[in-house]
Scaffold this active site. Structure first.
Site, PDB file in Angstrom:
ATOM      1  N   SER A  38      -8.323 -68.219-102.451  1.00 51.53           N
ATOM      2  CA  SER A  38      -7.450 -67.705-101.552  1.00 51.53           C
ATOM      3  C   SER A  38      -8.288 -66.872-100.239  1.00 51.53           C
ATOM      4  CB  SER A  38      -6.294 -67.269-101.788  1.00 51.53           C
ATOM      5  OG  SER A  38      -5.291 -67.232-100.733  1.00 51.53           O
ATOM      6  N   ASP A 150      -3.056 -73.610-103.000  1.00 57.19           N
ATOM      7  CA  ASP A 150      -3.570 -72.061-103.058  1.00 57.19           C
ATOM      8  C   ASP A 150      -3.942 -71.901-104.680  1.00 57.19           C
ATOM      9  OD1 ASP A 150      -3.962 -69.150-103.462  1.00 57.19           O
ATOM     10  OD2 ASP A 150      -2.335 -68.921-102.018  1.00 57.19           O
TER      11      ASP A 150
END
Length: 256
Positions: A38, A150
């Protein structure tokens, strides 16, 4: 000696990674392997491409590199991360992983298979965008027929590829576990739930680092507090400087 750097996810808190790397530059410490999830994958991509922290800071302040987290926080539905992809394509000197000057690994979550995976080949910007695609906020990214979101959902601290490749691993965690008393409202509850999920999948991985840098005070900032970039960068810098004697000692021990 092969030195690895693991950069956790954490939304706007990931801006602290830039402060850590700034300290590394000043002390001439340059890991050859970087792994990130991320927000950590954004900073990791820039670092692996050889972009100095002064340029990273400029991108945060002037190009709103972490604007993506604001876009998601106020969205009423799925948002495509084309903004982030455009910046990475413009700023990275390489398009493919194989053309980077140092090794780079990106962790993503495969929602078709329910497993995390490490991307180390193909298009860099595409992989980073996938790793930043917070579920229910950003649109999943399709790569080779698989849908990815993610990486922090399943692995916010992707130390695994570094364990294989490196003799020493420095980890930077911007999502430390802490007690929260003031939790009220939908956003506050949502952020706290995200923190707990992340900590649960990070705890055992963190223990595999030779040196861990946990940014003191970073948990005072929300994952969408990108407007406080200066403060967050400074936190990362100060914490890395404080840890530098331990880092240098460990490096010297392994070189003997």
């Amino acid at each position: 000696m092969k030195l690895g750097l693991c950069l956790s996810g954490g939304g706007a808190r990931g801006i602290a990674h830039i402060g850590v790397l700034k300290a590394f530059e000043e002390y001439n410490i340059f890991p050859q392997y970087t792994s990130g999830t991320s927000a950590g994958s954004i900073v990791g991509a820039l670092y692996a491409a050889g972009i100095p922290t002064s340029k990273m800071i400029d991108l945060v302040k002037n190009a709103n590199l972490f604007k993506i987290f604001r876009m998601g926080s106020f969205s009423g539905g799925f948002v495509k991360l084309s903004y982030l992809q455009d910046i990475l394509r413009a700023e990275l000197p390489a398009t493919e992983f194989k053309d980077l000057p140092s090794d780079f690994f990106v962790c993503v979550s495969n929602i078709n298979k329910g497993k995390w995976t490490i991307l180390k080949d193909g298009n860099i910007a595409e992989a980073v965008v996938a790793s930043c695609s917070i579920p229910l906020v950003f649109e999943p990214v399709k790569i080779n027929g698989e849908l990815y979101v993610d990486g922090g959902l399943l692995n916010n601290f992707p130390v695994e590829p570094l364990v294989v490749e490196c003799e020493m691993i420095i980890g930077v965690n911007v999502m430390p576990n802490s007690i929260k008393r003031d939790i009220s409202g939908l956003r506050s509850v949502a952020e706290r739930c995200f923190d707990l999920v992340v900590w649960n999948n990070s705890e055992t991985r963190i223990s595999q680092c030779d040196v861990l840098i946990e940014i003191e005070g970073v948990d005072d900032y929300g994952i969408f507090d990108f407007l406080k970039a200066d403060e967050i960068i400074e936190l990362g810098y100060q914490e890395a400087v404080k840890m530098m004697p331990e880092i240098i000692e460990r490096i010297q021990e392994l070189k003997i």
